[in-house]
Design an enzyme around this catalytic site. Sequence first.
Site, mmCIF file in Angstrom:
data_model
loop_
_atom_site.group_PDB
_atom_site.id
_atom_site.type_symbol
_atom_site.label_atom_id
_atom_site.label_comp_id
_atom_site.label_asym_id
_atom_site.label_seq_id
_atom_site.Cartn_x
_atom_site.Cartn_y
_atom_site.Cartn_z
ATOM 1 N N CYS A 99 -65.541 86.547 -39.638
ATOM 2 C CA CYS A 99 -65.158 87.655 -38.757
ATOM 3 C C CYS A 99 -64.901 87.183 -37.329
ATOM 4 O O CYS A 99 -64.501 87.977 -36.475
ATOM 5 C CB CYS A 99 -66.248 88.721 -38.732
ATOM 6 S SG CYS A 99 -66.319 89.658 -40.245
ATOM 7 N N ILE A 100 -65.206 85.939 -37.039
ATOM 8 C CA ILE A 100 -65.088 85.463 -35.661
ATOM 9 C C ILE A 100 -63.990 84.407 -35.564
ATOM 10 O O ILE A 100 -63.979 83.462 -36.324
ATOM 11 C CB ILE A 100 -66.410 84.829 -35.162
ATOM 12 C CG1 ILE A 100 -67.569 85.789 -35.347
ATOM 13 C CG2 ILE A 100 -66.290 84.399 -33.714
ATOM 14 C CD1 ILE A 100 -67.507 87.026 -34.474
#
Lengths: 105, 172
Positions: A104-105
């Site tokens: 997600c990053i």
Amino acid sequence: MSTATYAGTPVEVDDEGFMTDPDQWNEQIAEQIAAENEIDQLTERHWMVINYMRESYLEDGSAPSIRTLGKASGVPIKELYQLFPKGPAKRAAKIAGIPKPRGCI
Amino acid sequence: MSEVAEMNETVDQADDEGAEPIKKVSVIISKGSLEGIYPGLIMANGARMEGIEANVFFTFFGLDAINKSKNDNVKVSTVGNPGLHLATMVGGLPGMSSMVTKKLAGEMEKLDIPPIPEFLEMISDSGAPLYGCKASVDLFGLDKDDFMPQVEDIITVGEFYDYAAGGQIIFT
């Protein structure tokens, strides 16, 4: 899962076109995937990112985060987005012939 | 059609390939705690990672996220935070907030989630402009110099809506 043909070679891809077997990849395949993803010419800077993605995936089995990519690939984040305007981590992974990054990053 | 079949059809529609993809998001960050700031930053960064245009608007205590003198010292709120499953009195003990924050920051680093100042730099470098809310800046007696250089401008709510035009607004 389906099969796509790049540079005359049939390769296994997922629904979004990410290659599922990095061993089937070669540089001609990369160029064709890039062209299909609105990147006409792979420059030396693109290759730095693509090669880093592959090495990183082959080493620890997952694609690097955008943060790591910016720190360790030799290409800073600002430039990553210039090279891969539609999203560096995913587009570079696709071109590098590795599975879709799940971070997600 | 059975109820289950109907439900499945609804799910299929939600997953419809013909659905218009999101092209732009404007994220509003209005809270100043660690758990109030990170979700918005992750949503904004995640949008850019997908090639979605994004901008971020910091308002009220959310301004702490871009305040140079405060943003490396943002803490988890341990009082009135039922998610922590801590007794309220315990959450209020001196040092509790720092302790929980330190623990969480360690876990986040393991997941490669950057500290707030670095995260903001990343988001700004990804091409998503950061804005402060004028009403809040005036209210707290701050000015542009109090904020990170990555902050593009201090804008009014009207300007925010202009910049958000054509996209989705995410309020956090």
